[in-house]
Structure formats: C-alpha cells, structure tokens
Design a protein around this motif. Sequence first.
Motif, PDB file in Angstrom:
ATOM      1  N   GLN A  44      27.305  36.943  23.233  1.00  0.00           N
ATOM      2  CA  GLN A  44      25.876  36.588  23.056  1.00  0.00           C
ATOM      3  C   GLN A  44      25.576  34.917  23.105  1.00  0.00           C
ATOM      4  OE1 GLN A  44      23.726  38.462  22.085  1.00  0.00           O
ATOM      5  NE2 GLN A  44      25.387  40.217  22.230  1.00  0.00           N
ATOM      6  N   GLU A  45      26.624  34.260  23.136  1.00  0.00           N
ATOM      7  CA  GLU A  45      26.552  32.695  23.462  1.00  0.00           C
ATOM      8  C   GLU A  45      26.235  32.627  24.964  1.00  0.00           C
ATOM      9  OE1 GLU A  45      25.497  29.344  22.369  1.00  0.00           O
ATOM     10  OE2 GLU A  45      25.994  30.659  20.816  1.00  0.00           O
TER      11      GLU A  45
ATOM     12  N   GLN B 165      23.756  37.169  33.638  1.00  0.00           N
ATOM     13  CA  GLN B 165      23.205  38.053  32.485  1.00  0.00           C
ATOM     14  C   GLN B 165      23.601  39.566  32.747  1.00  0.00           C
ATOM     15  OE1 GLN B 165      19.457  37.109  30.503  1.00  0.00           O
ATOM     16  NE2 GLN B 165      19.267  35.469  31.943  1.00  0.00           N
ATOM     17  N   GLY B 166      23.263  40.107  33.686  1.00  0.00           N
ATOM     18  CA  GLY B 166      23.514  41.723  34.055  1.00  0.00           C
ATOM     19  C   GLY B 166      24.882  41.761  34.042  1.00  0.00           C
ATOM     20  N   ILE B 167      26.041  40.845  34.385  1.00  0.00           N
ATOM     21  CA  ILE B 167      27.267  40.922  34.276  1.00  0.00           C
ATOM     22  C   ILE B 167      27.955  41.038  33.304  1.00  0.00           C
ATOM     23  CG2 ILE B 167      29.390  39.537  35.033  1.00  0.00           C
ATOM     24  CD1 ILE B 167      27.867  38.852  37.560  1.00  0.00           C
ATOM     25  N   VAL B 168      27.374  40.102  32.148  1.00  0.00           N
ATOM     26  CA  VAL B 168      27.571  39.829  30.907  1.00  0.00           C
ATOM     27  C   VAL B 168      27.611  41.349  30.149  1.00  0.00           C
ATOM     28  CG1 VAL B 168      27.227  39.050  28.676  1.00  0.00           C
ATOM     29  CG2 VAL B 168      27.562  37.482  30.532  1.00  0.00           C
ATOM     30  N   HIS B 169      26.320  41.903  30.415  1.00  0.00           N
ATOM     31  CA  HIS B 169      25.912  43.297  29.833  1.00  0.00           C
ATOM     32  C   HIS B 169      26.823  44.357  30.375  1.00  0.00           C
ATOM     33  CE1 HIS B 169      22.353  41.886  27.557  1.00  0.00           C
ATOM     34  NE2 HIS B 169      21.815  41.378  28.695  1.00  0.00           N
TER      35      HIS B 169
ATOM     36  N   SER C 261      27.527  26.552  33.999  1.00  0.00           N
ATOM     37  CA  SER C 261      28.904  26.445  33.876  1.00  0.00           C
ATOM     38  C   SER C 261      29.552  26.999  32.435  1.00  0.00           C
ATOM     39  CB  SER C 261      29.408  25.143  34.058  1.00  0.00           C
ATOM     40  OG  SER C 261      29.394  25.104  35.790  1.00  0.00           O
ATOM     41  N   LEU C 262      28.562  26.347  31.408  1.00  0.00           N
ATOM     42  CA  LEU C 262      28.877  26.710  30.050  1.00  0.00           C
ATOM     43  C   LEU C 262      28.576  28.050  29.625  1.00  0.00           C
ATOM     44  CD1 LEU C 262      29.330  25.586  27.257  1.00  0.00           C
ATOM     45  CD2 LEU C 262      26.994  24.912  27.170  1.00  0.00           C
ATOM     46  N   GLY C 263      27.721  28.616  30.224  1.00  0.00           N
ATOM     47  CA  GLY C 263      27.675  30.212  30.057  1.00  0.00           C
ATOM     48  C   GLY C 263      28.728  31.041  30.448  1.00  0.00           C
ATOM     49  N   TYR C 264      29.245  30.517  31.647  1.00  0.00           N
ATOM     50  CA  TYR C 264      30.545  31.253  32.511  1.00  0.00           C
ATOM     51  C   TYR C 264      31.594  31.048  31.172  1.00  0.00           C
ATOM     52  CZ  TYR C 264      34.040  32.566  35.618  1.00  0.00           C
ATOM     53  OH  TYR C 264      35.145  33.167  36.183  1.00  0.00           O
TER      54      TYR C 264
END
Length: 71
Positions: free
Chosen positions: A20-21, A43-47, A8-11
């Motif tokens: 990056q965070e 992670q893939g979605i962020v990239h 959740s924090l990553g989201y």
Amino acid sequence: MKQPPIISLGYWYEQQGQWQEALKQYQKAAELAPNRVEPVLQQGIVHYNQAAQSDQEITEMAEEKFQQGGA
C-alpha cells in the motif's frame, strides 16, 4: 534518464512487501510526472505481486487442509 527519488522510495517499499505504501508513492510520482509511464507500470507490478502472493497463500492453505484430511 535518472529515476525520480519518489519512484525509488516506492520501489523500496515494494521490496519490503509494503504494497500500500509503495502504491501511494507511485501514485504521487504519476501525479508529479504525468508524462512518465514508469510510475503507472510499477503500480501494475505491485497489483500483480499482491495477487500472486494472495494466490500462493490460498494454495498453501488448501494444501495444508488437504494434508490434515479435511477437504
């Protein structure tokens, strides 16, 4: 299955554009729960989103330069 707080924090970071965070949080989540696919997927979605944003910025720069008469 309930989502771990670290995901959740990553989201949240992802939604704020703090790529990056967000990646750091998803990496931690992947290390803590190596059998879960969600942190790796995120992670893939962020990239992907980073690449899409960069592509958009490059396109806008090129269009602006073209409109100014420089090619």
